[in-house]
Motif scaffolding. Structure first.
Motif, PDB file in Angstrom:
ATOM      1  N   LEU A  17       4.733  -1.066  -1.981  1.00 51.35           N
ATOM      2  CA  LEU A  17       5.184  -0.453  -0.739  1.00 51.35           C
ATOM      3  C   LEU A  17       4.474   0.871  -0.449  1.00 51.35           C
ATOM      4  CD1 LEU A  17       9.016  -1.125  -1.035  1.00 51.35           C
ATOM      5  CD2 LEU A  17       7.401  -2.221   0.540  1.00 51.35           C
ATOM      6  N   LEU A  18       3.925   1.510  -1.501  1.00 48.52           N
ATOM      7  CA  LEU A  18       3.280   2.802  -1.318  1.00 48.52           C
ATOM      8  C   LEU A  18       1.808   2.710  -0.973  1.00 48.52           C
ATOM      9  CD1 LEU A  18       4.868   4.848  -4.252  1.00 48.52           C
ATOM     10  CD2 LEU A  18       5.345   5.094  -1.816  1.00 48.52           C
ATOM     11  N   GLY A  19       1.236   1.475  -0.992  1.00 47.98           N
ATOM     12  CA  GLY A  19      -0.221   1.334  -0.847  1.00 47.98           C
ATOM     13  C   GLY A  19      -0.747   1.820   0.494  1.00 47.98           C
ATOM     14  N   ILE A  20      -1.791   2.633   0.468  1.00 43.26           N
ATOM     15  CA  ILE A  20      -2.471   3.087   1.685  1.00 43.26           C
ATOM     16  C   ILE A  20      -3.958   3.212   1.413  1.00 43.26           C
ATOM     17  CG2 ILE A  20      -0.482   4.378   2.557  1.00 43.26           C
ATOM     18  CD1 ILE A  20      -1.826   6.918   1.553  1.00 43.26           C
ATOM     19  N   ASN A  21      -4.747   3.002   2.477  1.00 42.01           N
ATOM     20  CA  ASN A  21      -6.177   3.301   2.524  1.00 42.01           C
ATOM     21  C   ASN A  21      -6.926   3.083   1.219  1.00 42.01           C
ATOM     22  OD1 ASN A  21      -5.991   4.060   5.191  1.00 42.01           O
ATOM     23  ND2 ASN A  21      -5.481   6.177   4.666  1.00 42.01           N
ATOM     24  N   ALA A  22      -7.286   1.862   0.916  1.00 40.14           N
ATOM     25  CA  ALA A  22      -8.132   1.589  -0.248  1.00 40.14           C
ATOM     26  C   ALA A  22      -9.393   0.896   0.213  1.00 40.14           C
ATOM     27  CB  ALA A  22      -7.382   0.723  -1.251  1.00 40.14           C
ATOM     28  N   GLN A  23     -10.423   0.940  -0.639  1.00 41.26           N
ATOM     29  CA  GLN A  23     -11.695   0.336  -0.296  1.00 41.26           C
ATOM     30  C   GLN A  23     -11.791  -1.035  -0.916  1.00 41.26           C
ATOM     31  OE1 GLN A  23     -14.442   3.118  -1.870  1.00 41.26           O
ATOM     32  NE2 GLN A  23     -14.206   4.560  -0.187  1.00 41.26           N
ATOM     33  N   THR A  24     -12.745  -1.798  -0.451  1.00 34.32           N
ATOM     34  CA  THR A  24     -12.965  -3.116  -1.010  1.00 34.32           C
ATOM     35  C   THR A  24     -14.311  -3.183  -1.658  1.00 34.32           C
ATOM     36  OG1 THR A  24     -13.796  -3.865   1.116  1.00 34.32           O
ATOM     37  CG2 THR A  24     -11.482  -4.276   0.657  1.00 34.32           C
ATOM     38  N   ILE A  46      -9.917   1.757 -12.937  1.00 36.41           N
ATOM     39  CA  ILE A  46      -8.902   2.384 -12.092  1.00 36.41           C
ATOM     40  C   ILE A  46      -9.515   3.464 -11.221  1.00 36.41           C
ATOM     41  CG2 ILE A  46      -7.001   4.015 -12.256  1.00 36.41           C
ATOM     42  CD1 ILE A  46      -5.718   2.362 -14.243  1.00 36.41           C
ATOM     43  N   GLN A  47     -10.529   4.110 -11.766  1.00 35.05           N
ATOM     44  CA  GLN A  47     -11.131   5.229 -11.054  1.00 35.05           C
ATOM     45  C   GLN A  47     -11.619   4.817  -9.669  1.00 35.05           C
ATOM     46  OE1 GLN A  47     -14.453   6.930 -13.121  1.00 35.05           O
ATOM     47  NE2 GLN A  47     -13.805   8.987 -12.574  1.00 35.05           N
ATOM     48  N   THR A  48     -12.140   3.585  -9.533  1.00 32.24           N
ATOM     49  CA  THR A  48     -12.648   3.145  -8.243  1.00 32.24           C
ATOM     50  C   THR A  48     -11.580   2.467  -7.401  1.00 32.24           C
ATOM     51  OG1 THR A  48     -13.377   1.107  -9.289  1.00 32.24           O
ATOM     52  CG2 THR A  48     -14.995   2.841  -9.066  1.00 32.24           C
ATOM     53  N   SER A  49     -10.482   2.018  -8.022  1.00 37.97           N
ATOM     54  CA  SER A  49      -9.340   1.461  -7.303  1.00 37.97           C
ATOM     55  C   SER A  49      -9.750   0.419  -6.279  1.00 37.97           C
ATOM     56  CB  SER A  49      -8.561   2.572  -6.609  1.00 37.97           C
ATOM     57  OG  SER A  49      -8.076   3.484  -7.547  1.00 37.97           O
ATOM     58  N   ARG A  50     -10.404  -0.661  -6.724  1.00 40.36           N
ATOM     59  CA  ARG A  50     -10.914  -1.652  -5.787  1.00 40.36           C
ATOM     60  C   ARG A  50     -10.337  -3.022  -6.060  1.00 40.36           C
ATOM     61  NH1 ARG A  50     -17.274  -0.644  -6.430  1.00 40.36           N
ATOM     62  NH2 ARG A  50     -16.648  -1.055  -8.583  1.00 40.36           N
ATOM     63  N   ILE A  51     -10.118  -3.753  -4.983  1.00 43.17           N
ATOM     64  CA  ILE A  51      -9.712  -5.152  -5.096  1.00 43.17           C
ATOM     65  C   ILE A  51     -10.434  -5.945  -4.032  1.00 43.17           C
ATOM     66  CG2 ILE A  51      -7.817  -6.507  -4.117  1.00 43.17           C
ATOM     67  CD1 ILE A  51      -6.074  -5.727  -6.229  1.00 43.17           C
ATOM     68  N   SER A  52     -10.819  -7.138  -4.336  1.00 42.44           N
ATOM     69  CA  SER A  52     -11.346  -8.035  -3.313  1.00 42.44           C
ATOM     70  C   SER A  52     -11.126  -9.462  -3.752  1.00 42.44           C
ATOM     71  CB  SER A  52     -12.838  -7.772  -3.070  1.00 42.44           C
ATOM     72  OG  SER A  52     -13.596  -8.145  -4.186  1.00 42.44           O
ATOM     73  N   GLN A 488      -3.714  -2.844  -1.183  1.00 43.05           N
ATOM     74  CA  GLN A 488      -4.561  -3.654  -2.036  1.00 43.05           C
ATOM     75  C   GLN A 488      -3.702  -4.284  -3.127  1.00 43.05           C
ATOM     76  OE1 GLN A 488      -7.891  -1.209  -3.452  1.00 43.05           O
ATOM     77  NE2 GLN A 488      -9.146  -2.533  -2.194  1.00 43.05           N
ATOM     78  N   PHE A 489      -3.686  -5.590  -3.182  1.00 45.11           N
ATOM     79  CA  PHE A 489      -2.903  -6.258  -4.216  1.00 45.11           C
ATOM     80  C   PHE A 489      -3.544  -7.600  -4.544  1.00 45.11           C
ATOM     81  CE2 PHE A 489      -1.186  -7.986  -0.295  1.00 45.11           C
ATOM     82  CZ  PHE A 489      -1.032  -9.329  -0.582  1.00 45.11           C
ATOM     83  N   ARG A 490      -3.149  -8.125  -5.663  1.00 46.01           N
ATOM     84  CA  ARG A 490      -3.533  -9.471  -6.064  1.00 46.01           C
ATOM     85  C   ARG A 490      -2.373 -10.104  -6.813  1.00 46.01           C
ATOM     86  NH1 ARG A 490      -8.590 -11.591  -9.805  1.00 46.01           N
ATOM     87  NH2 ARG A 490      -7.731 -13.654 -10.208  1.00 46.01           N
TER      88      ARG A 490
END
Length: 669
Positions: A17-24, A46-52, A488-490
């Motif tokens: 619910l807290l997710g905002i503005n992440a990159q892919t 974690i440092q790059t915080s990416r999901i695709s 961003q989730f999986r």
């Protein structure tokens, strides 16, 4: 336990619910699917915080920790990191020096293949690979694949297990420099201290690395066993360990290919406490002792030739184990075991068309064992495996059947019959075209070869024993957030069925003092595995979370006349789960992790006497950059394990430690 699982779900929901503005991430995927840069949190830092989106090359369920995530979690060993993956249970006999083996979906540790830098770690004597020996500090990634990887360019050994664990050591990254130096020191509870140092050097196009580490611990923690039958407290004695490890690495690019070489030496002395059983003297069972000296050298070379890729592997080991155990009357006996292996492997992949590719591989391994146990005869084994696979990639659908040929021949007095088997498998995936939803399924029939101890150990071995077969079926899916979403989730989910036939068990013959190995059991099981990963940024705070849950029912189907028929097999919980939450802001980094297990039984006869209560543990790691000058960094680390001081047993009468604390410092130059 209900409160514990509710806590896990709330952690995941709150992060979502807290997710905002992440990159892919739009990183490319290699043709053979060997690496997987597109798996956020589980396969990225974690440092790059990416999901695709996941890719079709991953047709089997896969979990992974890598990069900065692995160092923030700060597991004591590779085994501790694997415990956070769904469907995985670590069999831990307690203490810093206790043996730690991995079991996936209740198929048994003998059905799990352990690989380091793409080459299998073997133990022909008893089939047990102690993952507690591998420090997470020297690893770049830890991953688990059910069935096998879906790549084409890999050794035949990777097709030969029900699941595979890959340990990838750190490769030097110089970032404009010609050398790197990392030194760490950690001290904590039970007189534990562990220094380590890593040096990296670049000479032209050649990269070199050297790792050295030392561990010393008394392991004398207090314990309590509390149930409706007893309330026992005491201090664990004889759980000390002293170990050292040295490894050297080389990376180069001769002949237009990629070459890596690695040599390692591991030496240890440890106590192995027995089960907590009070003697008439009022003291507890003292420990046995074990000395290990393991030496290994391995090399790998990979080169591309147009539409062909070639992979060559070689590995040699020489291991010595001395074991001292107490016998009746207070005296002790000590035996020495020497084991050597040498293996060669060649793999070739070919992609003649855009939608069609294939792979061939051939492995040969020679193993031998000698020991000073009375009446034991020297034994050697030639293990030959060949694998062929074909991959059809028809747009959104991919199909990959494979077949493995195995031939195992032993040479000793009264040798077992030569084993020749053919094992098939098939993997299929489908995605919706957008990369948001991917469905997958696999079926695999595989077996494990009886070990030297199963076949030939004095008074217990049985040369007529058959392989232990495992049949697996799985169907699952991955659902990821679309590119550009603020959240961003999986979500990954899998339902599976397993069957183990001709299970190898030890049974008494004539008396309780003489046992023999026999094919006796059958286990049927099934279950559900779920995992949710999430990344977000909130008020400058980078937050990542992982939540997993597993349900499993694995029942003993060996003998309808047995009282344990139909019961849950030993040490398999119906419910288990984990959660990891990390947060970073400025110089501060926090990692909070939770492991929990529901009730289990110590025997297939599921009753009050064999019941083991559920348990949960919470660990906390907090680190802060102390000095950050140029490319040099000094960091302080505080760790608390079993924060709530849970008193629990993974194996009956082998109590685990309570709350432990450590403080460390890390210097990177």
């Amino acid at each position: 336990m209900k409160k514990t699982f509710l806590t896990i779900l709330l952690i995941g929901a709150e992060s979502l619910l807290l997710g905002i503005n992440a990159q892919t991430d739009s990183s490319a995927v290699p043709r053979d699917g060997i690496s997987a840069p597109r798996e956020a949190f589980l396969a990225d830092t974690i440092q790059t915080s990416r999901i695709s989106a996941p890719v079709l090359s991953h047709g089997t369920p896969r979990s992974s920790f890598s990069g900065e995530m692995l160092r923030r979690l700060s597991p004591a060993s590779a085994a501790d990191a694997l415990g956070f993956f769904p469907g995985v249970r670590i069999k831990d006999y307690g203490g810093i020096g206790g043996m730690k083996t991995v079991d996936v979906r209740s198929l048994g540790s003998g059905h799990v293949g352990i690989f380091i830098d793409g080459q299998r770690i073997t133990n022909a004597q008893n089939g047990q690979v102690d993952l507690g020996r591998y420090s997470a500090d020297e690893l770049e990634s830890i991953s688990l694949n059910n069935a096998q990887r879906s790549g084409l360019l890999m050794s035949a050994e990777e097709y030969a297990s029900a699941s595979v664990v890959h340990l990838r050591t750190r490769k030097p990254s110089f970032d404009g420099k010609d050398w790197n130096l990392t030194a760490r020191f950690k001290a904590g509870s039970w007189k534990t201290f562990s220094p380590s140092i890593r040096a990296e050097k670049r000479i032209g196009k050649v990269s070199l690395s050297a790792d050295a580490s030392f561990l010393r611990s008394e392991g004398d923690y207090t314990f309590r066993i509390n149930n409706e039958y007893e309330d026992t407290t005491g201090r664990r004695k004889g759980g000390d360990i002293s170990s050292s490890r040295l490894s050297l690495g080389l990376w180069a690019s001769p002949f237009g290919g990629d070459l890596s070489l690695r040599a390692a030496v591991y030496k240890s002395e440890r106590g192995l406490p027995g089960p907590v059983i009070r003697r008439l003297s009022g003291l507890f069972e003292p420990s046995d002792r074990q000395w290990d000296l393991d030496r290994s050298v391995q090399g790998s070379f990979r080169k591309s030739f147009g539409t062909f890729d070639l992979l060559l592997n070689a590995r040699a080991t020489a291991d010595r184990l001395d074991y001292e155990s107490e016998v009746t009357g207070g005296s002790s006996i000590r035996n020495s075991f020497s084991q050597r292996t040498a293996s060669l492997s060649a793999a070739l992949s070919w992609q003649p068309l855009g939608w069609l590719s294939g792979g061939l591989s051939l492995d040969n391994r020679l193993s031998d064992l000698n020991c000073d146990v009375k009446y034991f005869d020297y034994v050697s084994r030639v293990d030959t495996r060949a694998a062929a696979t074909l991959k059809i990639d028809a747009g959104n659908f991919a199909l990959q059947p494979s077949v493995l040929f195995t031939r195992v021949e032993d040479f000793t007095e009264g040798a077992a019959k030569t084993l020749v088997k053919v094992s098939p498998a098939v993997v299929a995936t489908w995605e919706d075209g957008s990369g948001i939803f991917t469905a997958r399924t696999f079926w695999k029939d595989i077996f494990r070869v009886p070990t030297f101890n199963d076949l030939y150990y004095t008074l217990t071995g049985n040369a007529a024993i058959r392989p232990e077969y495992a049949t697996q079926a799985d169907i699952g899916f991955d659902l990821v957030s679309p590119e550009g979403w603020k959240h961003q989730f999986r979500l990954s989910a899998d339902a599976f069925l397993n069957r183990v036939r001709d299970k190898i068990v030890a049974v008494p013959v004539n008396s309780q003092f003489r046992w023999s190995m026999m094919n006796f059991g059958e286990v049927r099981g099934g279950g559900l595995s779920l995992s949710l990963t999430h990344s977000c940024r909130l008020a400058g705070l980078s937050v990542n979370s992982l939540v997993t849950y597993s349900f499993e029912k694995a029942t003993d189907r060996s003998d309808p006349g047995n009282i344990g028929y139909g019961g849950q097999i030993p040490y398999t919980p119906f419910h288990s789960g984990s959660a990891v939450v990390t947060a970073a802001k400025g110089p501060w980094e926090l990692c909070l992790s939770l492991l929990c297990s529901g009730k289990r039984y110590s025997a297939s006869d599921n009753n009050r006497e064999t019941l083991l209560k559920g348990w949960s543990t919470v660990d906390l790691n907090l680190s802060r950059k102390i000095v950050d000058i140029g490319k040099s960094r000094l960091k302080g680390i505080v760790s608390l394990t079993n924060l709530l001081c849970a008193r629990y047993e993974i194996v009956r009468r082998y109590p685990m430690p309570g709350t432990g604390a450590s403080i460390g410092i890390s210097l990177e130059m």
